[in-house]
Design a protein around this motif. Structure first.
Motif, PDB file in Angstrom:
ATOM      1  N   TRP A 161       0.832  -1.205   0.000  1.00  0.00           N
ATOM      2  CA  TRP A 161       0.000   0.000   0.000  1.00  0.00           C
ATOM      3  C   TRP A 161       0.863   1.250   0.000  1.00  0.00           C
ATOM      4  CZ3 TRP A 161      -0.860   4.010   3.563  1.00  0.00           C
ATOM      5  CH2 TRP A 161      -1.979   4.807   3.283  1.00  0.00           C
ATOM      6  N   CYS A 162       1.925   1.263   0.808  1.00  0.00           N
ATOM      7  CA  CYS A 162       2.825   2.416   0.860  1.00  0.00           C
ATOM      8  C   CYS A 162       3.592   2.604  -0.445  1.00  0.00           C
ATOM      9  CB  CYS A 162       3.819   2.262   2.016  1.00  0.00           C
ATOM     10  SG  CYS A 162       3.062   2.315   3.657  1.00  0.00           S
ATOM     11  N   SER A 163       3.739   1.532  -1.209  1.00  0.00           N
ATOM     12  CA  SER A 163       4.457   1.596  -2.480  1.00  0.00           C
ATOM     13  C   SER A 163       3.578   2.067  -3.630  1.00  0.00           C
ATOM     14  CB  SER A 163       5.056   0.227  -2.815  1.00  0.00           C
ATOM     15  OG  SER A 163       5.935  -0.207  -1.786  1.00  0.00           O
ATOM     16  N   GLY A 164       2.323   2.375  -3.334  1.00  0.00           N
ATOM     17  CA  GLY A 164       1.434   2.882  -4.364  1.00  0.00           C
ATOM     18  C   GLY A 164       0.715   1.814  -5.159  1.00  0.00           C
ATOM     19  N   ILE A 165       0.786   0.576  -4.710  1.00  0.00           N
ATOM     20  CA  ILE A 165       0.104  -0.518  -5.397  1.00  0.00           C
ATOM     21  C   ILE A 165      -1.382  -0.482  -5.049  1.00  0.00           C
ATOM     22  CG2 ILE A 165      -0.097  -3.050  -5.534  1.00  0.00           C
ATOM     23  CD1 ILE A 165       2.918  -3.166  -5.034  1.00  0.00           C
ATOM     24  N   PRO A 166      -2.270  -0.630  -6.035  1.00  0.00           N
ATOM     25  CA  PRO A 166      -3.720  -0.625  -5.751  1.00  0.00           C
ATOM     26  C   PRO A 166      -4.139  -1.880  -4.988  1.00  0.00           C
ATOM     27  CG  PRO A 166      -3.329  -1.193  -8.049  1.00  0.00           C
ATOM     28  CD  PRO A 166      -1.990  -0.802  -7.470  1.00  0.00           C
ATOM     29  N   VAL A 167      -3.872  -1.878  -3.698  1.00  0.00           N
ATOM     30  CA  VAL A 167      -4.074  -3.057  -2.861  1.00  0.00           C
ATOM     31  C   VAL A 167      -5.526  -3.510  -2.866  1.00  0.00           C
ATOM     32  CG1 VAL A 167      -3.994  -3.922  -0.494  1.00  0.00           C
ATOM     33  CG2 VAL A 167      -2.084  -2.604  -1.399  1.00  0.00           C
ATOM     34  N   LYS A 168      -6.440  -2.573  -2.713  1.00  0.00           N
ATOM     35  CA  LYS A 168      -7.857  -2.937  -2.624  1.00  0.00           C
ATOM     36  C   LYS A 168      -8.348  -3.613  -3.901  1.00  0.00           C
ATOM     37  CE  LYS A 168     -12.436  -1.089  -1.555  1.00  0.00           C
ATOM     38  NZ  LYS A 168     -13.210   0.125  -1.169  1.00  0.00           N
ATOM     39  N   GLY A 169      -8.076  -3.017  -5.039  1.00  0.00           N
ATOM     40  CA  GLY A 169      -8.521  -3.595  -6.303  1.00  0.00           C
ATOM     41  C   GLY A 169      -7.884  -4.940  -6.584  1.00  0.00           C
ATOM     42  N   LEU A 170      -6.597  -5.066  -6.257  1.00  0.00           N
ATOM     43  CA  LEU A 170      -5.896  -6.318  -6.488  1.00  0.00           C
ATOM     44  C   LEU A 170      -6.413  -7.411  -5.560  1.00  0.00           C
ATOM     45  CD1 LEU A 170      -3.674  -7.432  -8.282  1.00  0.00           C
ATOM     46  CD2 LEU A 170      -2.000  -6.822  -6.535  1.00  0.00           C
ATOM     47  N   THR A 171      -6.742  -7.031  -4.324  1.00  0.00           N
ATOM     48  CA  THR A 171      -7.299  -7.999  -3.381  1.00  0.00           C
ATOM     49  C   THR A 171      -8.655  -8.505  -3.856  1.00  0.00           C
ATOM     50  OG1 THR A 171      -6.154  -6.949  -1.519  1.00  0.00           O
ATOM     51  CG2 THR A 171      -8.026  -8.372  -0.996  1.00  0.00           C
ATOM     52  N   VAL A 172      -9.485  -7.606  -4.336  1.00  0.00           N
ATOM     53  CA  VAL A 172     -10.792  -7.995  -4.868  1.00  0.00           C
ATOM     54  C   VAL A 172     -10.618  -8.961  -6.036  1.00  0.00           C
ATOM     55  CG1 VAL A 172     -12.843  -7.181  -6.094  1.00  0.00           C
ATOM     56  CG2 VAL A 172     -12.004  -5.926  -4.102  1.00  0.00           C
ATOM     57  N   ALA A 173      -9.710  -8.624  -6.942  1.00  0.00           N
ATOM     58  CA  ALA A 173      -9.472  -9.488  -8.100  1.00  0.00           C
ATOM     59  C   ALA A 173      -9.017 -10.879  -7.676  1.00  0.00           C
ATOM     60  CB  ALA A 173      -8.435  -8.849  -9.020  1.00  0.00           C
ATOM     61  N   LEU A 174      -8.124 -10.960  -6.683  1.00  0.00           N
ATOM     62  CA  LEU A 174      -7.620 -12.254  -6.230  1.00  0.00           C
ATOM     63  C   LEU A 174      -8.720 -13.075  -5.560  1.00  0.00           C
ATOM     64  CD1 LEU A 174      -4.073 -11.472  -4.788  1.00  0.00           C
ATOM     65  CD2 LEU A 174      -4.664 -12.541  -6.957  1.00  0.00           C
ATOM     66  N   TYR A 175      -9.512 -12.447  -4.708  1.00  0.00           N
ATOM     67  CA  TYR A 175     -10.591 -13.168  -4.036  1.00  0.00           C
ATOM     68  C   TYR A 175     -11.590 -13.719  -5.043  1.00  0.00           C
ATOM     69  CZ  TYR A 175      -9.655 -12.286   0.945  1.00  0.00           C
ATOM     70  OH  TYR A 175      -9.133 -12.304   2.215  1.00  0.00           O
ATOM     71  N   VAL A 176     -11.958 -12.907  -6.019  1.00  0.00           N
ATOM     72  CA  VAL A 176     -12.920 -13.358  -7.035  1.00  0.00           C
ATOM     73  C   VAL A 176     -12.323 -14.475  -7.874  1.00  0.00           C
ATOM     74  CG1 VAL A 176     -14.203 -12.671  -9.097  1.00  0.00           C
ATOM     75  CG2 VAL A 176     -14.162 -11.162  -7.104  1.00  0.00           C
ATOM     76  N   LEU A 177     -11.064 -14.319  -8.273  1.00  0.00           N
ATOM     77  CA  LEU A 177     -10.408 -15.354  -9.073  1.00  0.00           C
ATOM     78  C   LEU A 177     -10.298 -16.668  -8.308  1.00  0.00           C
ATOM     79  CD1 LEU A 177      -7.506 -13.575 -10.995  1.00  0.00           C
ATOM     80  CD2 LEU A 177      -9.384 -14.899 -12.001  1.00  0.00           C
ATOM     81  N   ILE A 178      -9.919 -16.577  -7.040  1.00  0.00           N
ATOM     82  CA  ILE A 178      -9.812 -17.784  -6.214  1.00  0.00           C
ATOM     83  C   ILE A 178     -11.166 -18.476  -6.108  1.00  0.00           C
ATOM     84  CG2 ILE A 178      -9.407 -18.636  -3.869  1.00  0.00           C
ATOM     85  CD1 ILE A 178      -7.272 -16.411  -3.615  1.00  0.00           C
ATOM     86  N   ALA A 179     -12.206 -17.685  -5.842  1.00  0.00           N
ATOM     87  CA  ALA A 179     -13.548 -18.247  -5.683  1.00  0.00           C
ATOM     88  C   ALA A 179     -14.030 -18.918  -6.962  1.00  0.00           C
ATOM     89  CB  ALA A 179     -14.523 -17.146  -5.268  1.00  0.00           C
ATOM     90  N   VAL A 180     -13.855 -18.250  -8.084  1.00  0.00           N
ATOM     91  CA  VAL A 180     -14.301 -18.804  -9.366  1.00  0.00           C
ATOM     92  C   VAL A 180     -13.501 -20.050  -9.727  1.00  0.00           C
ATOM     93  CG1 VAL A 180     -14.387 -18.342 -11.845  1.00  0.00           C
ATOM     94  CG2 VAL A 180     -15.200 -16.616 -10.238  1.00  0.00           C
ATOM     95  N   SER A 181     -12.209 -20.025  -9.438  1.00  0.00           N
ATOM     96  CA  SER A 181     -11.351 -21.170  -9.774  1.00  0.00           C
ATOM     97  C   SER A 181     -11.743 -22.401  -8.975  1.00  0.00           C
ATOM     98  CB  SER A 181      -9.884 -20.821  -9.510  1.00  0.00           C
ATOM     99  OG  SER A 181      -9.480 -19.714 -10.285  1.00  0.00           O
ATOM    100  N   ILE A 182     -12.005 -22.226  -7.689  1.00  0.00           N
ATOM    101  CA  ILE A 182     -12.422 -23.364  -6.868  1.00  0.00           C
ATOM    102  C   ILE A 182     -13.754 -23.910  -7.352  1.00  0.00           C
ATOM    103  CG2 ILE A 182     -13.152 -24.044  -4.545  1.00  0.00           C
ATOM    104  CD1 ILE A 182     -11.077 -22.117  -3.439  1.00  0.00           C
TER     105      ILE A 182
END
Length: 267
Positions: A161-182
């Protein structure tokens, strides 16, 4: 002769596709330390199939949609200090209760819904193979495109987050991808054995990899080899594929832990 049968060919193709893509799911789960998420998604997928049975919907599409929605909701809880485990437990318990209630009120045969608990790779349909391939392609694309951001996020959320990475959007993408993949993988080995193509290859890869890229590469290699070996062992011994896949992947994981012990490394 068995390999000449269309159901066996489809099952083999699905296993190879899952071996190439789904170990990345395990890398994300282990990196984010969200192991309970897979159990939550398994229960939500069961609810989705129950709804599909009652309302005449395509079970896989219903599972993908409901699991994606659940992943999005759970991602919002990851932003809170307490994290998402509490919400995962809530969704897991409530979804299984709703699944039983829906099946009871709908008066439909529950066998199709509970087939998810053990799965059948030989019952995979061409449509399901295509959907699995699409999900694995998305996983691979996200990993390649966002590799640097993912490495930072999985290492430390606050630093990312301090490095300027869009943490929130990336977290959402990972959670959705994980859920869909399972949800897409459950049909192969069943909800109870889906870890064979996700978590176990990732755990083995962490014992031999030194960076996110190398861990991902090792995980895919272990996943592909485990699925290939498990498939032929199950066919040769005429045994159920799901348990054989888990034991094969488990043996690979234990081997990597043993190699670490011999080298004097901490697991």
């Amino acid at each position: 002769e068995l390999l000449g049968l269309p159901p066996v060919q489809r099952g083999f193709a699905a296993l190879m596709i899952s071996g190439l893509g789904l170990p990345l799911v395990g890398v994300f789960i282990v990196g984010l330390n969200i192991y309970p998420l897979r159990f939550t998604i398994m229960h939500v997928a069961l609810l989705a199939v129950a709804l599909g049975q009652v309302f005449g919907l395509e079970p896989l599409l219903a599972a993908l949609a409901l699991c994606a929605l659940t992943g999005r909701v759970l991602a919002s809880f990851a932003e809170r200090p307490s994290g998402a485990p509490g919400a995962m437990g809530f969704f897991m318990v409530v979804s299984i209760a709703l699944a039983f209630l829906v099946l009871s009120l709908g008066g439909v045969n529950a066998n199709a819904a509970f087939e998810l608990l053990w799965g059948s790779v030989l019952a995979v349909r061409p449509f399901e193979v295509l959907m699995l391939a699409a999900v694995c392609l998305c996983l691979t694309a996200v990993f390649i495109i966002k590799r640097r951001h993912l490495a930072m996020l999985l290492y430390d959320r606050e630093i990312a987050w301090c490095s300027g990475i869009p943490v929130k959007g990336l977290t959402v993408a990972l959670y959705v991808l994980i859920a869909v993949s399972i949800a897409a993988a459950i049909r192969l080995t069943g909800a109870l054995l889906v870890d064979a193509v996700t978590i176990l290859p990732a755990l083995a890869a962490r014992n031999v990899g030194s960076s996110l890229t190398s861990i991902a590469a090792w995980a895919v290699g272990f996943g592909l080899f485990g699925n290939l070996a498990g498939f032929f062992i199950a066919v040769f011994l005429d045994q159920p594929l799901g348990p054989v896949l888990v034991l094969t992947a488990g043996a690979i994981t234990l081997t990597t832990y043993g190699l670490n012990s011999l080298k004097g490394k901490r697991p």
